[in-house]
Design a protein around this motif. Structure first.
Motif, mmCIF file in Angstrom:
data_model
loop_
_atom_site.group_PDB
_atom_site.id
_atom_site.type_symbol
_atom_site.label_atom_id
_atom_site.label_comp_id
_atom_site.label_asym_id
_atom_site.label_seq_id
_atom_site.Cartn_x
_atom_site.Cartn_y
_atom_site.Cartn_z
ATOM 1 N N PHE A 282 -5.451 -2.733 1.764
ATOM 2 C CA PHE A 282 -5.260 -2.265 0.236
ATOM 3 C C PHE A 282 -4.264 -3.216 -0.174
ATOM 4 O O PHE A 282 -3.566 -4.050 0.283
ATOM 5 C CB PHE A 282 -4.681 -0.832 0.344
ATOM 6 C CG PHE A 282 -3.490 -0.638 1.051
ATOM 7 C CD1 PHE A 282 -2.142 -0.768 0.496
ATOM 8 C CD2 PHE A 282 -3.311 -0.387 2.625
ATOM 9 C CE1 PHE A 282 -1.055 -0.801 1.335
ATOM 10 C CE2 PHE A 282 -2.337 -0.077 3.305
ATOM 11 C CZ PHE A 282 -0.995 -0.231 2.655
ATOM 12 N N GLU A 283 -4.134 -3.140 -1.583
ATOM 13 C CA GLU A 283 -3.198 -4.052 -2.339
ATOM 14 C C GLU A 283 -1.831 -3.374 -2.634
ATOM 15 O O GLU A 283 -1.989 -2.218 -2.972
ATOM 16 C CB GLU A 283 -3.724 -4.808 -3.624
ATOM 17 C CG GLU A 283 -2.926 -5.680 -4.060
ATOM 18 C CD GLU A 283 -3.714 -6.493 -5.353
ATOM 19 O OE1 GLU A 283 -3.202 -6.779 -6.217
ATOM 20 O OE2 GLU A 283 -4.997 -6.440 -5.353
ATOM 21 N N TYR A 284 -0.941 -3.932 -2.303
ATOM 22 C CA TYR A 284 0.485 -3.497 -2.855
ATOM 23 C C TYR A 284 1.144 -4.536 -3.555
ATOM 24 O O TYR A 284 1.558 -5.693 -2.835
ATOM 25 C CB TYR A 284 1.060 -3.168 -1.618
ATOM 26 C CG TYR A 284 2.521 -2.622 -1.616
ATOM 27 C CD1 TYR A 284 2.871 -1.181 -2.023
ATOM 28 C CD2 TYR A 284 3.643 -3.281 -1.773
ATOM 29 C CE1 TYR A 284 4.090 -0.514 -2.018
ATOM 30 C CE2 TYR A 284 4.984 -3.019 -2.046
ATOM 31 C CZ TYR A 284 5.074 -1.551 -2.090
ATOM 32 O OH TYR A 284 6.478 -1.373 -2.488
ATOM 33 N N ASP A 285 1.642 -4.408 -4.669
ATOM 34 C CA ASP A 285 2.190 -5.424 -5.645
ATOM 35 C C ASP A 285 1.805 -6.785 -5.332
ATOM 36 O O ASP A 285 2.521 -7.336 -5.214
ATOM 37 C CB ASP A 285 3.709 -5.161 -5.162
ATOM 38 C CG ASP A 285 4.689 -5.830 -6.335
ATOM 39 O OD1 ASP A 285 4.165 -5.701 -7.458
ATOM 40 O OD2 ASP A 285 5.827 -6.162 -5.881
ATOM 41 N N GLY A 286 0.499 -6.819 -5.324
ATOM 42 C CA GLY A 286 -0.169 -8.230 -5.264
ATOM 43 C C GLY A 286 -0.292 -8.927 -4.000
ATOM 44 O O GLY A 286 -0.773 -9.943 -3.939
ATOM 45 N N LEU A 287 0.093 -8.058 -2.852
ATOM 46 C CA LEU A 287 -0.094 -8.489 -1.513
ATOM 47 C C LEU A 287 -1.273 -7.558 -0.734
ATOM 48 O O LEU A 287 -1.254 -6.691 -1.021
ATOM 49 C CB LEU A 287 1.214 -8.127 -0.683
ATOM 50 C CG LEU A 287 2.558 -8.712 -1.187
ATOM 51 C CD1 LEU A 287 3.722 -8.285 -0.647
ATOM 52 C CD2 LEU A 287 2.495 -10.442 -1.255
ATOM 53 N N LEU A 288 -1.966 -8.481 -0.347
ATOM 54 C CA LEU A 288 -2.951 -7.629 0.594
ATOM 55 C C LEU A 288 -2.271 -7.326 2.002
ATOM 56 O O LEU A 288 -1.914 -8.081 2.699
ATOM 57 C CB LEU A 288 -4.191 -8.609 0.953
ATOM 58 C CG LEU A 288 -5.467 -8.127 1.812
ATOM 59 C CD1 LEU A 288 -5.959 -7.029 0.921
ATOM 60 C CD2 LEU A 288 -6.543 -9.258 1.921
ATOM 61 N N VAL A 289 -2.329 -6.071 2.240
ATOM 62 C CA VAL A 289 -2.036 -5.315 3.256
ATOM 63 C C VAL A 289 -3.294 -4.902 4.223
ATOM 64 O O VAL A 289 -3.912 -4.409 3.814
ATOM 65 C CB VAL A 289 -0.930 -3.906 3.159
ATOM 66 C CG1 VAL A 289 -0.553 -3.386 4.261
ATOM 67 C CG2 VAL A 289 -0.135 -4.481 2.052
ATOM 68 N N GLY A 290 -3.214 -5.123 5.585
ATOM 69 C CA GLY A 290 -4.173 -4.793 6.421
ATOM 70 C C GLY A 290 -3.528 -3.994 7.718
ATOM 71 O O GLY A 290 -2.609 -4.411 8.081
ATOM 72 N N VAL A 291 -4.065 -2.881 8.144
ATOM 73 C CA VAL A 291 -3.748 -2.232 9.280
ATOM 74 C C VAL A 291 -5.012 -2.017 10.090
ATOM 75 O O VAL A 291 -6.009 -1.715 9.804
ATOM 76 C CB VAL A 291 -3.318 -0.782 8.910
ATOM 77 C CG1 VAL A 291 -2.945 -0.181 9.903
ATOM 78 C CG2 VAL A 291 -2.228 -0.869 7.714
#
Length: 85
Positions: A60-69
């Motif tokens: 998902f995207e958070y404040d322009g950052l791509l977060v992966g889990v």
């Protein structure tokens, strides 16, 4: 690159995501926009708390950052693996 390991008994994945975002942005966790503005933290925790051995991954995207889990507990922010502070 640092590595992270999720302790399913004491860590929530949503907390680990917040810590990774703080680390990636060099920001205190309490200064970040709440995670729930982007993704449901309880649903994220539940998804990764599952006893299933199936491989699960979420991005998902958070404040322009791509977060992966990933189901192995790895949290990445823009492709960089983040560990404990």
């Amino acid at each position: 690159m640092t590595e992270t390991t999720l302790d399913y008994h004491s860590d929530s994945i949503s907390l680990r995501v917040v810590e990774a975002l703080a680390d990636a942005t060099d920001t205190e966790t309490y200064e970040l926009e709440p995670l729930y503005n982007v993704v449901d933290p309880e649903a994220l925790d539940q998804l990764f708390r599952s006893d299933s051995s199936a491989a699960v991954s979420v991005e998902f995207e958070y404040d322009g950052l791509l977060v992966g889990v990933r189901s192995d507990g790895t949290v990445t922010v823009d492709g960089t693996v983040h560990g404990n502070r």
